[in-house]
Design a protein around this motif. Structure first.
Motif, PDB file in Angstrom:
ATOM      1  N   GLY A 176      45.025  33.016   4.045  1.00 19.38           N
ATOM      2  CA  GLY A 176      43.866  32.907   3.183  1.00 19.38           C
ATOM      3  C   GLY A 176      43.420  34.206   2.556  1.00 19.38           C
ATOM      4  N   ASP A 177      44.145  35.297   2.786  1.00 22.27           N
ATOM      5  CA  ASP A 177      43.776  36.587   2.217  1.00 22.27           C
ATOM      6  C   ASP A 177      44.853  36.986   1.222  1.00 22.27           C
ATOM      7  OD1 ASP A 177      43.142  39.263   1.646  1.00 22.27           O
ATOM      8  OD2 ASP A 177      42.208  39.522   3.604  1.00 22.27           O
ATOM      9  N   LEU A 178      44.569  36.770  -0.054  1.00 27.51           N
ATOM     10  CA  LEU A 178      45.563  37.002  -1.098  1.00 27.51           C
ATOM     11  C   LEU A 178      45.946  38.465  -1.197  1.00 27.51           C
ATOM     12  CD1 LEU A 178      47.129  35.568  -3.376  1.00 27.51           C
ATOM     13  CD2 LEU A 178      45.226  36.112  -4.894  1.00 27.51           C
ATOM     14  N   GLN A 179      44.997  39.351  -1.006  1.00 28.67           N
ATOM     15  CA  GLN A 179      45.239  40.772  -1.186  1.00 28.67           C
ATOM     16  C   GLN A 179      46.135  41.357  -0.098  1.00 28.67           C
ATOM     17  OE1 GLN A 179      41.662  43.059  -1.508  1.00 28.67           O
ATOM     18  NE2 GLN A 179      42.699  45.038  -1.630  1.00 28.67           N
ATOM     19  N   TYR A 180      45.996  40.841   1.131  1.00 28.94           N
ATOM     20  CA  TYR A 180      46.718  41.444   2.259  1.00 28.94           C
ATOM     21  C   TYR A 180      47.744  40.482   2.872  1.00 28.94           C
ATOM     22  CZ  TYR A 180      42.972  44.891   1.988  1.00 28.94           C
ATOM     23  OH  TYR A 180      42.100  45.849   1.556  1.00 28.94           O
ATOM     24  N   ARG A 181      48.225  39.522   2.105  1.00 26.75           N
ATOM     25  CA  ARG A 181      49.106  38.514   2.698  1.00 26.75           C
ATOM     26  C   ARG A 181      50.493  39.050   3.053  1.00 26.75           C
ATOM     27  NH1 ARG A 181      50.205  37.609  -2.725  1.00 26.75           N
ATOM     28  NH2 ARG A 181      52.192  36.571  -3.198  1.00 26.75           N
TER      29      ARG A 181
ATOM     30  N   THR B 124      64.626  45.766  -2.643  1.00 25.40           N
ATOM     31  CA  THR B 124      63.167  45.797  -2.680  1.00 25.40           C
ATOM     32  C   THR B 124      62.711  44.840  -3.770  1.00 25.40           C
ATOM     33  OG1 THR B 124      61.203  47.189  -2.950  1.00 25.40           O
ATOM     34  CG2 THR B 124      63.094  47.739  -4.297  1.00 25.40           C
ATOM     35  N   THR B 125      61.653  44.088  -3.487  1.00 24.19           N
ATOM     36  CA  THR B 125      61.081  43.176  -4.468  1.00 24.19           C
ATOM     37  C   THR B 125      59.569  43.168  -4.307  1.00 24.19           C
ATOM     38  OG1 THR B 125      61.034  40.899  -5.290  1.00 24.19           O
ATOM     39  CG2 THR B 125      61.451  41.177  -2.945  1.00 24.19           C
ATOM     40  N   LYS B 126      58.862  43.330  -5.424  1.00 22.57           N
ATOM     41  CA  LYS B 126      57.404  43.403  -5.415  1.00 22.57           C
ATOM     42  C   LYS B 126      56.846  42.600  -6.584  1.00 22.57           C
ATOM     43  CE  LYS B 126      57.006  47.897  -3.117  1.00 22.57           C
ATOM     44  NZ  LYS B 126      56.411  49.258  -3.188  1.00 22.57           N
ATOM     45  N   GLU B 127      55.564  42.270  -6.489  1.00 19.13           N
ATOM     46  CA  GLU B 127      54.898  41.519  -7.546  1.00 19.13           C
ATOM     47  C   GLU B 127      53.516  42.093  -7.809  1.00 19.13           C
ATOM     48  OE1 GLU B 127      54.760  37.525  -6.140  1.00 19.13           O
ATOM     49  OE2 GLU B 127      53.196  37.912  -4.671  1.00 19.13           O
ATOM     50  N   ASN B 128      53.046  41.871  -9.022  1.00 16.50           N
ATOM     51  CA  ASN B 128      51.736  42.345  -9.438  1.00 16.50           C
ATOM     52  C   ASN B 128      50.931  41.149  -9.913  1.00 16.50           C
ATOM     53  OD1 ASN B 128      49.532  43.772 -10.297  1.00 16.50           O
ATOM     54  ND2 ASN B 128      50.569  44.846 -11.971  1.00 16.50           N
ATOM     55  N   LEU B 129      49.896  40.784  -9.167  1.00 16.06           N
ATOM     56  CA  LEU B 129      49.077  39.630  -9.504  1.00 16.06           C
ATOM     57  C   LEU B 129      48.162  39.955 -10.680  1.00 16.06           C
ATOM     58  CD1 LEU B 129      48.027  38.494  -5.910  1.00 16.06           C
ATOM     59  CD2 LEU B 129      50.068  37.870  -7.201  1.00 16.06           C
ATOM     60  N   GLU B 130      47.929  38.958 -11.485  1.00 13.92           N
ATOM     61  CA  GLU B 130      47.050  39.144 -12.633  1.00 13.92           C
ATOM     62  C   GLU B 130      45.593  39.301 -12.191  1.00 13.92           C
ATOM     63  OE1 GLU B 130      47.600  35.848 -15.210  1.00 13.92           O
ATOM     64  OE2 GLU B 130      49.580  36.475 -15.913  1.00 13.92           O
ATOM     65  N   ASN B 131      44.867  40.080 -12.962  1.00 11.29           N
ATOM     66  CA  ASN B 131      43.415  40.240 -12.790  1.00 11.29           C
ATOM     67  C   ASN B 131      43.035  40.799 -11.425  1.00 11.29           C
ATOM     68  OD1 ASN B 131      43.021  39.064 -15.380  1.00 11.29           O
ATOM     69  ND2 ASN B 131      43.156  37.019 -14.446  1.00 11.29           N
ATOM     70  N   ASP B 132      43.854  41.707 -10.917  1.00 13.34           N
ATOM     71  CA  ASP B 132      43.448  42.426  -9.711  1.00 13.34           C
ATOM     72  C   ASP B 132      43.706  43.917  -9.933  1.00 13.34           C
ATOM     73  OD1 ASP B 132      46.107  42.956  -9.342  1.00 13.34           O
ATOM     74  OD2 ASP B 132      46.349  41.783  -7.527  1.00 13.34           O
ATOM     75  N   GLU B 133      43.200  44.716  -9.045  1.00 15.16           N
ATOM     76  CA  GLU B 133      43.339  46.162  -9.174  1.00 15.16           C
ATOM     77  C   GLU B 133      44.216  46.736  -8.068  1.00 15.16           C
ATOM     78  OE1 GLU B 133      39.415  47.705  -9.225  1.00 15.16           O
ATOM     79  OE2 GLU B 133      38.866  46.733 -11.117  1.00 15.16           O
ATOM     80  N   ILE B 134      45.037  45.883  -7.469  1.00 15.04           N
ATOM     81  CA  ILE B 134      45.853  46.321  -6.334  1.00 15.04           C
ATOM     82  C   ILE B 134      47.148  46.957  -6.800  1.00 15.04           C
ATOM     83  CG2 ILE B 134      46.949  45.567  -4.191  1.00 15.04           C
ATOM     84  CD1 ILE B 134      45.070  43.168  -4.231  1.00 15.04           C
TER      85      ILE B 134
END
Length: 689
Positions: free
Chosen positions: A610-615, A555-565
């Motif tokens: 084009g949808d960063l949140q749901y890519r 499993t590999t995941k990432e957390n983008l800066e300046n978002d609340e996801i």
């Protein structure tokens, strides 16, 4: 005696007697963390679409590649740009502009020349650096004698020569690859003109007892041209079955030529001191030309077998077209220089240290745009124009020490110091590896360290083509632990290897993957992690052959800066993979052999463009592939003839490697799967003199 007994004649009769055969094998457990050693013989007969060396790596635990048209791969949650490849310590590079597997030519490595393969999937030593995910170390060996071999098949051919005379050895390889027959099995029908050729030589000269010179050269000329005509794809569910028909006009062309020349001088100062000097130059010219329009029609299909319109379009849900234009050109020049010293004060104490220099120059002209025409309404969706010129250097100092206590405990400690001029960073990378032999042929191993990947070029180019120099090198902290056991079953050698790993990446650059095209988002920072468990069991299931089975959970995941996801899946998050390579031969005819390649991988994440949140919100289809190879070898006093028949994708599985998004009349976006190659028969004939 003659005077006493007279003349005596003694006759000795010859007698032939066969001694009992003794086989000597290395039983030392090489329990280095993340290391998998592969026999070079496994690569020469492995069934693959184009005799690609890297194709076999896809059966190794932790390696992910859901596309048989490419030699690229990702390892333990990384992407395609995070793998270091070395041939006789010389770095090898991929072309920059390749966007899909159809365009990819011949991989650098020639399987028949390989004498040693070390593949590190994590936790490697300090002497290897510059990448986050893996190290593939390949060695071309010195031939024992002169020989010539040639092979020709439906998908290409080669002519290889090994020459050994006195203190000089020379190996030469000419290869040609034409995948038109393979590409004609794709969904998109059209005229394919793939033409890939390369020429490679390695000269090894023993100057004297203390000096050895190696000169490696490679020239590859690759041209790919396709004039697509039409495509029909059925998708959806049984209750809602859809069909999209696309008609094309235009062509897509890709040209890339690469020249590499490298010199390596080895100086054996004395029995305890050896010095390597290396200089490598790579020049590449790449060109991407595209003028392509595709008009599509989306409709519902009648799935009622009793209907007179069975399997025909009932209702049109959408009509539109997509236009793409590209006039891109990229020139690159890469210089690698290295001096390394190996010092062995004693058998259980080895020092290795060195200095490395990497220089990159890029001249990139980017000119491309695309738009969608939906019922007469034109919307520009993408425009990229840039003229980028970039030069930067990386300077590295490294040192490491290996201690071995009674061949039971082995400790390696090292440090890399890296200065990256592009980001003006001093990077410090401490690393440690430890292994211990236990009873009953068991061994355990552990590794940890800091790994940096200095920025190269594509990581700093954003979606509009502009360069973002205000970012830092990607970094990770890796932990690897595992167990290794050698077994003897049926009087043959087997090995079981299992590892657990964790990678915490405190700075990464997010990216999207479309086939082989990696689109980085350098303006957005992120943190990520990867973790999993891997296992591999292999050995001589059939005497004289090497086979293995591998499993991997990741499993590999990432957390983008300046978002609340919070943490979301990375594009390389393939949760479960399984690989198998099995060799067999007929009991009464060992020259007739069978080779089986099986690969399974769970679905990779994807999302709307084009949808960063749901890519990465959706999960694609799983990847399933079975390849079979049958080889008949005819051995004669002066030659060896080999006839091979391969059935590629035996099950005819319609694997999906990416998705195209289209819009219907209600402004709903639908993901259309893009399928890979179907079942294919390949025949090859080779001769060795």
């Amino acid at each position: 005696l003659n005077e006493i007994f007279g003349h005596i004649e003694v006759v000795l009769e010859s007698k032939a007697e066969y001694l009992t055969e003794i086989e000597i094998k290395d039983t030392d457990l090489e329990a280095e963390a993340g290391l998998i050693k592969i026999s070079p013989k496994a690569f020469t007969l492995f069934p693959s679409p184009s005799n690609d060396f890297n194709y076999l790596l896809k059966t190794i635990p932790g390696v992910v590649s859901n596309n048989e048209l490419t030699s690229s791969y990702s390892v333990r949650g990384g992407n395609l740009d995070e793998n270091l490849v070395l041939v006789n310590d010389i770095p090898v590079y991929r072309p920059f502009l390749i966007s899909n597997g159809q365009q990819e030519g011949l991989s650098f490595i020639i399987p028949e020349f390989v004498s040693k393969v070390n593949f590190y999937t994590g936790g490697w030593q300090a002497k290897y650096g510059g990448k986050l995910s893996s190290v593939l170390e390949v060695e071309y060996g010195i031939p024992d004698s002169s020989s010539v071999q040639a092979e020709i098949g439906i998908l290409g051919g080669n002519v290889l020569a090994k020459i050994k005379k006195d203190k000089t050895a020379l190996i030469l390889g000419f290869r040609h690859k034409n995948t038109r027959y393979l590409l004609n099995t794709l969904e998109t029908q059209g005229q394919y003109f793939p033409n890939f050729t390369d020429f490679q030589t390695l000269m090894i000269h023993q100057i004297n007892d203390k000096l050895e010179l190696q000169w490696l050269t490679n020239f590859s000329r690759n041209k790919y041209l396709v004039k697509p005509e039409n495509r029909t794809t059925d998708f959806g569910t049984f209750n809602q079955s859809l069909r999209v028909y696309v008609g094309f006009d235009g062509e897509d062309q890709m040209n890339y030529n690469t020249y590499q020349s490298a010199l390596k001088l080895t100086q054996n100062v004395n029995r305890n001191l050896r010095i390597h000097y290396l200089l490598s130059v790579v020049n590449s010219k790449e060109q991407e030309l595209r003028t392509l329009e595709g008009g599509y029609r989306l409709c519902d299909i009648d799935k009622n077998p009793a209907s007179s319109n069975f399997n025909e379009c009932l209702i049109t849900r959408g009509i539109g077209s997509n236009f793409e234009s590209a006039r891109n050109r990229l020139l690159s020049s890469i210089i690698d220089a290295k001096v390394s010293v190996i010092q062995t004060p004693s058998d259980n104490n080895i020092w290795e240290y060195g200095l490395e220099l990497n220089r990159l120059e890029i001249d990139d002209q980017l000119n491309e745009y695309s738009f969608i025409d939906s019922v007469g309404y034109i919307t520009e969706t993408e425009f990229r124009y840039a003229n980028n010129k970039l030069s930067h250097s990386n300077v590295v100092l490294f040192a490491q020490n290996e201690r071995n206590w009674n061949y039971v405990n082995r400790l390696k400690v090292g440090l890399r110091l890296n200065y990256a001029s592009l980001t003006n960073q001093f990077l410090v990378e401490p690393r440690i590896q430890f292994s211990k032999k236990l009873k009953d042929n068991y061994s355990i191993h552990f590794a940890s360290g800091v790994h940096y990947q200095p920025l190269f070029y594509r990581e700093i180019r954003d979606l509009s083509g502009d360069l973002n120099n205000n970012i830092k090198a990607q970094s990770s902290i890796q932990f690897v632990s595992g167990i290794n056991k050698n077994l003897t079953i049926w009087d043959r050698e087997f090995n079981w290897h299992s590892e657990m790993f964790v990678k915490y990446m405190n700075h990464v650059i997010p990216y999207d993957i479309d086939n082989l095209s990696i689109r980085y988002l350098p303006e957005i920072g992120a943190k990520a992690y990867a973790g999993g468990v891997e296992s591999r069991f292999g050995g001589e299931f059939i005497s004289g052959t090497e086979s293995w089975f591998s499993l991997s959970v990741l499993t590999t995941k990432e957390n983008l800066e300046n978002d609340e996801i919070g943490y979301i899946r990375r594009p390389s998050d393939q949760r479960f993979t399984m690989g198998m390579y099995f060799q067999d031969h007929f009991a009464n005819n060992p020259e007739m052999s069978v080779h089986i390649h099986l690969q399974f991988g769970s679905g990779l994440p994807f999302g709307p463009p084009g949808d960063l949140q749901y890519r990465t919100v959706f999960t694609g289809k799983s990847y399933k592939r079975l390849d079979l190879g049958f080889t008949k070898q005819i051995t004669k006093p002066q030659q060896i003839i080999r006839i091979t028949a391969e059935i590629l994708n035996v099950l005819g599985t319609e694997n999906t490697f990416t998705y195209s998004w289209i819009q219907d009349f209600n402004n709903n976006f639908l993901a259309v799967p893009n399928a890979l190659s179907s079942r294919l028969l390949n025949v090859k004939v080779g001769i060795q003199l």
